[in-house]
Design a protein around this motif. Structure first.
Motif, PDB file in Angstrom:
ATOM      1  N   ALA A  63      41.841  31.363  19.032  1.00  0.00           N
ATOM      2  CA  ALA A  63      43.042  31.228  19.856  1.00  0.00           C
ATOM      3  C   ALA A  63      42.717  30.580  21.198  1.00  0.00           C
ATOM      4  CB  ALA A  63      43.686  32.596  20.075  1.00  0.00           C
ATOM      5  N   GLU A  64      41.559  30.911  21.745  1.00  0.00           N
ATOM      6  CA  GLU A  64      41.146  30.396  23.042  1.00  0.00           C
ATOM      7  C   GLU A  64      39.627  30.467  23.111  1.00  0.00           C
ATOM      8  OE1 GLU A  64      43.448  30.788  27.105  1.00  0.00           O
ATOM      9  OE2 GLU A  64      42.299  32.606  26.719  1.00  0.00           O
ATOM     10  N   CYS A  65      39.017  29.537  23.848  1.00  0.00           N
ATOM     11  CA  CYS A  65      37.558  29.475  23.913  1.00  0.00           C
ATOM     12  C   CYS A  65      37.133  29.197  25.351  1.00  0.00           C
ATOM     13  CB  CYS A  65      37.074  28.352  22.987  1.00  0.00           C
ATOM     14  SG  CYS A  65      35.287  28.168  22.897  1.00  0.00           S
ATOM     15  N   ALA A  66      36.098  29.866  25.795  1.00  0.00           N
ATOM     16  CA  ALA A  66      35.553  29.610  27.129  1.00  0.00           C
ATOM     17  C   ALA A  66      34.801  28.276  27.131  1.00  0.00           C
ATOM     18  CB  ALA A  66      34.620  30.736  27.549  1.00  0.00           C
ATOM     19  N   PHE A  67      34.893  27.565  28.231  1.00  0.00           N
ATOM     20  CA  PHE A  67      34.208  26.287  28.404  1.00  0.00           C
ATOM     21  C   PHE A  67      32.723  26.431  28.067  1.00  0.00           C
ATOM     22  CE2 PHE A  67      31.730  23.317  30.901  1.00  0.00           C
ATOM     23  CZ  PHE A  67      32.422  22.113  30.797  1.00  0.00           C
ATOM     24  N   THR A  68      32.087  27.474  28.602  1.00  0.00           N
ATOM     25  CA  THR A  68      30.644  27.646  28.399  1.00  0.00           C
ATOM     26  C   THR A  68      30.297  27.889  26.930  1.00  0.00           C
ATOM     27  OG1 THR A  68      30.886  29.977  29.007  1.00  0.00           O
ATOM     28  CG2 THR A  68      30.167  28.457  30.739  1.00  0.00           C
ATOM     29  N   THR A  69      31.153  28.606  26.231  1.00  0.00           N
ATOM     30  CA  THR A  69      30.929  28.847  24.802  1.00  0.00           C
ATOM     31  C   THR A  69      30.986  27.545  24.026  1.00  0.00           C
ATOM     32  OG1 THR A  69      31.891  31.061  24.980  1.00  0.00           O
ATOM     33  CG2 THR A  69      31.768  30.097  22.764  1.00  0.00           C
ATOM     34  N   LEU A  70      32.002  26.738  24.306  1.00  0.00           N
ATOM     35  CA  LEU A  70      32.151  25.445  23.640  1.00  0.00           C
ATOM     36  C   LEU A  70      30.977  24.533  23.990  1.00  0.00           C
ATOM     37  CD1 LEU A  70      33.986  23.687  21.853  1.00  0.00           C
ATOM     38  CD2 LEU A  70      35.158  22.975  23.940  1.00  0.00           C
ATOM     39  N   ARG A  71      30.610  24.507  25.260  1.00  0.00           N
ATOM     40  CA  ARG A  71      29.479  23.687  25.719  1.00  0.00           C
ATOM     41  C   ARG A  71      28.201  24.048  24.965  1.00  0.00           C
ATOM     42  NH1 ARG A  71      27.544  25.702  31.097  1.00  0.00           N
ATOM     43  NH2 ARG A  71      26.654  27.197  29.634  1.00  0.00           N
ATOM     44  N   ASP A  72      27.936  25.331  24.865  1.00  0.00           N
ATOM     45  CA  ASP A  72      26.714  25.780  24.198  1.00  0.00           C
ATOM     46  C   ASP A  72      26.759  25.513  22.699  1.00  0.00           C
ATOM     47  OD1 ASP A  72      25.951  26.618  26.715  1.00  0.00           O
ATOM     48  OD2 ASP A  72      26.292  28.752  26.317  1.00  0.00           O
ATOM     49  N   GLN A  73      27.905  25.736  22.087  1.00  0.00           N
ATOM     50  CA  GLN A  73      28.022  25.539  20.645  1.00  0.00           C
ATOM     51  C   GLN A  73      27.814  24.071  20.267  1.00  0.00           C
ATOM     52  OE1 GLN A  73      31.570  27.263  18.966  1.00  0.00           O
ATOM     53  NE2 GLN A  73      30.582  27.487  16.997  1.00  0.00           N
ATOM     54  N   LEU A  74      28.318  23.158  21.087  1.00  0.00           N
ATOM     55  CA  LEU A  74      28.194  21.728  20.790  1.00  0.00           C
ATOM     56  C   LEU A  74      26.979  21.085  21.467  1.00  0.00           C
ATOM     57  CD1 LEU A  74      31.949  20.680  20.934  1.00  0.00           C
ATOM     58  CD2 LEU A  74      30.530  21.103  18.912  1.00  0.00           C
ATOM     59  N   GLN A  75      26.208  21.892  22.196  1.00  0.00           N
ATOM     60  CA  GLN A  75      24.979  21.449  22.863  1.00  0.00           C
ATOM     61  C   GLN A  75      25.233  20.240  23.770  1.00  0.00           C
ATOM     62  OE1 GLN A  75      22.067  20.929  19.747  1.00  0.00           O
ATOM     63  NE2 GLN A  75      22.133  23.076  19.190  1.00  0.00           N
ATOM     64  N   LEU A  76      26.179  20.417  24.691  1.00  0.00           N
ATOM     65  CA  LEU A  76      26.563  19.357  25.617  1.00  0.00           C
ATOM     66  C   LEU A  76      26.275  19.767  27.052  1.00  0.00           C
ATOM     67  CD1 LEU A  76      30.075  18.620  24.078  1.00  0.00           C
ATOM     68  CD2 LEU A  76      28.012  17.238  23.810  1.00  0.00           C
TER      69      LEU A  76
END
Length: 110
Positions: free
Chosen positions: A33-46
């Motif tokens: 439903a919603e994702c933290a910026f840091t979680t997305l950053r870490d998951q995509l290794q950016l």
């Protein structure tokens, strides 16, 4: 309008969505439903900057919603797929599936 062969499925790919990082962002956001910026950053290794640049493109296209706030005293950014973003992702996946099917039926992948 002239009758001719149907358009190639590759023509249905969306330039904004198809870029690999942006496609990754949309698929991750579709899973929650919603994702933290840091979680997305870490998951995509950016890097923060790289993710921010891609999010800006997606936000300007109306595909993601960005909400800034605080978690306790710490600043936090939350990301959400918009209804338009979900529809764009579904269209992209459908175009990719058509490409795969076309390749399978012509035995081009063997």
């Amino acid at each position: 309008m002239t009758d001719g062969p149907p358009a190639h499925p590759a023509l249905a790919l969306d330039e904004t969505v198809h870029q690999r990082i942006r496609l990754g962002i949309l698929t991750v956001l579709a899973e929650t439903a919603e994702c933290a910026f840091t979680t997305l950053r870490d998951q995509l290794q950016l890097s923060d900057g790289n993710l921010s640049r891609h999010l800006r493109v997606l936000e300007e296209a109306g595909l993601v919603e960005i909400r800034k706030g605080y978690e306790g005293r710490k600043p936090c950014t939350w990301l959400k797929l918009t209804r338009q973003g979900g529809a764009a992702l579904r269209r992209e996946i459908a175009a990719l599936e058509q490409l795969l099917e076309r390749m399978r039926t012509t035995d081009a992948l063997e």
